[in-house]
Design a protein around this motif. Structure first.
Motif, PDB file in Angstrom:
ATOM      1  N   PHE A  94       0.827  -1.212   0.000  1.00  0.00           N
ATOM      2  CA  PHE A  94       0.000   0.000   0.000  1.00  0.00           C
ATOM      3  C   PHE A  94       0.860   1.260   0.000  1.00  0.00           C
ATOM      4  O   PHE A  94       0.585   2.224   0.705  1.00  0.00           O
ATOM      5  CB  PHE A  94      -0.971   0.008   1.193  1.00  0.00           C
ATOM      6  N   ALA A  95       1.933   1.242  -0.771  1.00  0.00           N
ATOM      7  CA  ALA A  95       2.873   2.363  -0.814  1.00  0.00           C
ATOM      8  C   ALA A  95       2.364   3.445  -1.752  1.00  0.00           C
ATOM      9  O   ALA A  95       1.730   3.178  -2.768  1.00  0.00           O
ATOM     10  CB  ALA A  95       4.241   1.872  -1.284  1.00  0.00           C
ATOM     11  N   GLY A  96       2.681   4.673  -1.405  1.00  0.00           N
ATOM     12  CA  GLY A  96       2.334   5.804  -2.263  1.00  0.00           C
ATOM     13  C   GLY A  96       0.841   6.028  -2.344  1.00  0.00           C
ATOM     14  O   GLY A  96       0.110   5.918  -1.360  1.00  0.00           O
ATOM     15  N   ARG A  97       0.396   6.328  -3.522  1.00  0.00           N
ATOM     16  CA  ARG A  97      -1.038   6.540  -3.769  1.00  0.00           C
ATOM     17  C   ARG A  97      -1.683   5.205  -4.083  1.00  0.00           C
ATOM     18  O   ARG A  97      -1.981   4.882  -5.233  1.00  0.00           O
ATOM     19  CB  ARG A  97      -1.235   7.518  -4.911  1.00  0.00           C
ATOM     20  N   TRP A  98      -1.945   4.421  -3.057  1.00  0.00           N
ATOM     21  CA  TRP A  98      -2.452   3.064  -3.224  1.00  0.00           C
ATOM     22  C   TRP A  98      -3.840   3.043  -3.840  1.00  0.00           C
ATOM     23  O   TRP A  98      -4.198   2.113  -4.546  1.00  0.00           O
ATOM     24  CB  TRP A  98      -2.427   2.308  -1.900  1.00  0.00           C
ATOM     25  N   TYR A  99      -4.630   4.065  -3.595  1.00  0.00           N
ATOM     26  CA  TYR A  99      -5.983   4.096  -4.150  1.00  0.00           C
ATOM     27  C   TYR A  99      -5.947   4.255  -5.673  1.00  0.00           C
ATOM     28  O   TYR A  99      -6.800   3.726  -6.370  1.00  0.00           O
ATOM     29  CB  TYR A  99      -6.831   5.197  -3.503  1.00  0.00           C
ATOM     30  N   LEU A 100      -4.939   4.961  -6.197  1.00  0.00           N
ATOM     31  CA  LEU A 100      -4.790   5.047  -7.649  1.00  0.00           C
ATOM     32  C   LEU A 100      -4.294   3.727  -8.219  1.00  0.00           C
ATOM     33  O   LEU A 100      -4.664   3.346  -9.336  1.00  0.00           O
ATOM     34  CB  LEU A 100      -3.813   6.166  -8.013  1.00  0.00           C
ATOM     35  N   GLN A 101      -3.469   3.020  -7.458  1.00  0.00           N
ATOM     36  CA  GLN A 101      -2.994   1.715  -7.913  1.00  0.00           C
ATOM     37  C   GLN A 101      -4.137   0.712  -7.994  1.00  0.00           C
ATOM     38  O   GLN A 101      -4.162  -0.127  -8.894  1.00  0.00           O
ATOM     39  CB  GLN A 101      -1.901   1.196  -6.989  1.00  0.00           C
ATOM     40  N   ILE A 102      -5.090   0.802  -7.057  1.00  0.00           N
ATOM     41  CA  ILE A 102      -6.258  -0.085  -7.117  1.00  0.00           C
ATOM     42  C   ILE A 102      -7.044   0.174  -8.402  1.00  0.00           C
ATOM     43  O   ILE A 102      -7.443  -0.757  -9.099  1.00  0.00           O
ATOM     44  CB  ILE A 102      -7.158   0.097  -5.870  1.00  0.00           C
ATOM     45  N   ILE A 103      -7.228   1.436  -8.739  1.00  0.00           N
ATOM     46  CA  ILE A 103      -7.946   1.780  -9.964  1.00  0.00           C
ATOM     47  C   ILE A 103      -7.181   1.283 -11.187  1.00  0.00           C
ATOM     48  O   ILE A 103      -7.768   0.745 -12.127  1.00  0.00           O
ATOM     49  CB  ILE A 103      -8.194   3.302 -10.037  1.00  0.00           C
ATOM     50  N   ARG A 104      -5.862   1.429 -11.164  1.00  0.00           N
ATOM     51  CA  ARG A 104      -5.055   0.940 -12.291  1.00  0.00           C
ATOM     52  C   ARG A 104      -5.192  -0.566 -12.459  1.00  0.00           C
ATOM     53  O   ARG A 104      -5.337  -1.065 -13.576  1.00  0.00           O
ATOM     54  CB  ARG A 104      -3.589   1.295 -12.072  1.00  0.00           C
ATOM     55  N   PHE A 105      -5.116  -1.299 -11.355  1.00  0.00           N
ATOM     56  CA  PHE A 105      -5.238  -2.746 -11.443  1.00  0.00           C
ATOM     57  C   PHE A 105      -6.656  -3.161 -11.853  1.00  0.00           C
ATOM     58  O   PHE A 105      -6.826  -4.150 -12.572  1.00  0.00           O
ATOM     59  CB  PHE A 105      -4.839  -3.423 -10.140  1.00  0.00           C
ATOM     60  N   LEU A 106      -7.661  -2.431 -11.408  1.00  0.00           N
ATOM     61  CA  LEU A 106      -9.024  -2.732 -11.845  1.00  0.00           C
ATOM     62  C   LEU A 106      -9.156  -2.567 -13.355  1.00  0.00           C
ATOM     63  O   LEU A 106      -9.773  -3.394 -14.036  1.00  0.00           O
ATOM     64  CB  LEU A 106     -10.033  -1.842 -11.125  1.00  0.00           C
ATOM     65  N   LEU A 107      -8.559  -1.500 -13.894  1.00  0.00           N
ATOM     66  CA  LEU A 107      -8.599  -1.298 -15.338  1.00  0.00           C
ATOM     67  C   LEU A 107      -7.760  -2.334 -16.071  1.00  0.00           C
ATOM     68  O   LEU A 107      -8.142  -2.824 -17.138  1.00  0.00           O
ATOM     69  CB  LEU A 107      -8.111   0.110 -15.680  1.00  0.00           C
ATOM     70  N   LEU A 108      -6.614  -2.684 -15.499  1.00  0.00           N
ATOM     71  CA  LEU A 108      -5.731  -3.648 -16.142  1.00  0.00           C
ATOM     72  C   LEU A 108      -6.374  -5.029 -16.222  1.00  0.00           C
ATOM     73  O   LEU A 108      -6.298  -5.708 -17.240  1.00  0.00           O
ATOM     74  CB  LEU A 108      -4.414  -3.724 -15.378  1.00  0.00           C
ATOM     75  N   PHE A 109      -7.020  -5.451 -15.139  1.00  0.00           N
ATOM     76  CA  PHE A 109      -7.616  -6.777 -15.085  1.00  0.00           C
ATOM     77  C   PHE A 109      -9.085  -6.793 -15.502  1.00  0.00           C
ATOM     78  O   PHE A 109      -9.761  -7.804 -15.344  1.00  0.00           O
ATOM     79  CB  PHE A 109      -7.488  -7.362 -13.678  1.00  0.00           C
ATOM     80  N   SER A 110      -9.592  -5.705 -16.029  1.00  0.00           N
ATOM     81  CA  SER A 110     -11.019  -5.641 -16.364  1.00  0.00           C
ATOM     82  C   SER A 110     -11.393  -6.579 -17.511  1.00  0.00           C
ATOM     83  O   SER A 110     -12.575  -6.856 -17.702  1.00  0.00           O
ATOM     84  CB  SER A 110     -11.424  -4.217 -16.717  1.00  0.00           C
ATOM     85  N   ASN A 111     -10.409  -7.095 -18.238  1.00  0.00           N
ATOM     86  CA  ASN A 111     -10.744  -8.008 -19.320  1.00  0.00           C
ATOM     87  C   ASN A 111     -11.102  -9.396 -18.779  1.00  0.00           C
ATOM     88  O   ASN A 111     -11.442 -10.277 -19.567  1.00  0.00           O
ATOM     89  CB  ASN A 111      -9.616  -8.114 -20.332  1.00  0.00           C
ATOM     90  N   ILE A 112     -11.054  -9.594 -17.472  1.00  0.00           N
ATOM     91  CA  ILE A 112     -11.511 -10.845 -16.857  1.00  0.00           C
ATOM     92  C   ILE A 112     -13.006 -11.008 -17.084  1.00  0.00           C
ATOM     93  O   ILE A 112     -13.491 -12.120 -17.324  1.00  0.00           O
ATOM     94  CB  ILE A 112     -11.174 -10.868 -15.353  1.00  0.00           C
ATOM     95  N   ILE A 113     -13.739  -9.903 -17.042  1.00  0.00           N
ATOM     96  CA  ILE A 113     -15.190  -9.949 -17.201  1.00  0.00           C
ATOM     97  C   ILE A 113     -15.514  -9.809 -18.687  1.00  0.00           C
ATOM     98  O   ILE A 113     -15.221  -8.767 -19.283  1.00  0.00           O
ATOM     99  CB  ILE A 113     -15.874  -8.834 -16.391  1.00  0.00           C
ATOM    100  N   PRO A 114     -16.069 -10.845 -19.298  1.00  0.00           N
ATOM    101  CA  PRO A 114     -16.338 -10.761 -20.740  1.00  0.00           C
ATOM    102  C   PRO A 114     -17.551  -9.882 -21.040  1.00  0.00           C
ATOM    103  O   PRO A 114     -18.471  -9.768 -20.237  1.00  0.00           O
ATOM    104  CB  PRO A 114     -16.631 -12.220 -21.116  1.00  0.00           C
ATOM    105  N   ILE A 115     -17.531  -9.289 -22.214  1.00  0.00           N
ATOM    106  CA  ILE A 115     -18.676  -8.519 -22.697  1.00  0.00           C
ATOM    107  C   ILE A 115     -19.421  -9.375 -23.693  1.00  0.00           C
ATOM    108  O   ILE A 115     -18.842  -9.872 -24.644  1.00  0.00           O
ATOM    109  CB  ILE A 115     -18.217  -7.211 -23.371  1.00  0.00           C
ATOM    110  N   ARG A 116     -20.695  -9.583 -23.440  1.00  0.00           N
ATOM    111  CA  ARG A 116     -21.420 -10.451 -24.366  1.00  0.00           C
ATOM    112  C   ARG A 116     -22.117  -9.706 -25.434  1.00  0.00           C
ATOM    113  O   ARG A 116     -22.257  -8.623 -25.603  1.00  0.00           O
ATOM    114  CB  ARG A 116     -22.416 -11.339 -23.639  1.00  0.00           C
TER     115      ARG A 116
END
Length: 63
Positions: A41-63
């Motif tokens: 949780f170093a630095g701006r951890w809340y921005l890192q959470i958003i980055r990882f959410l965007l990075l891994f968002s392809n886990i959820i398929p769009i039908r």
């Protein structure tokens, strides 16, 4: 006789896809939090959470 509102018709496939999407979204949030926790949780951890959410968002398929 037609005063009651009609019930919505949802197929079994739609219900299953909705359930799987909710499970995948939960997994997405957990994986993002784990990745930020691995960085302690170093630095701006809340921005890192958003980055990882965007990075891994392809886990959820769009039908």
């Amino acid at each position: 006789m037609n005063a009651s509102s009609p019930r919505s018709k949802i197929g079994l496939f739609d219900l299953e896809v909705n359930c799987l999407t909710k499970i995948l979204f939960g997994a997405l949030v957990v994986v993002s939090l784990v990745m930020v926790a691995l960085q302690h949780f170093a630095g701006r951890w809340y921005l890192q959470i958003i980055r990882f959410l965007l990075l891994f968002s392809n886990i959820i398929p769009i039908r």
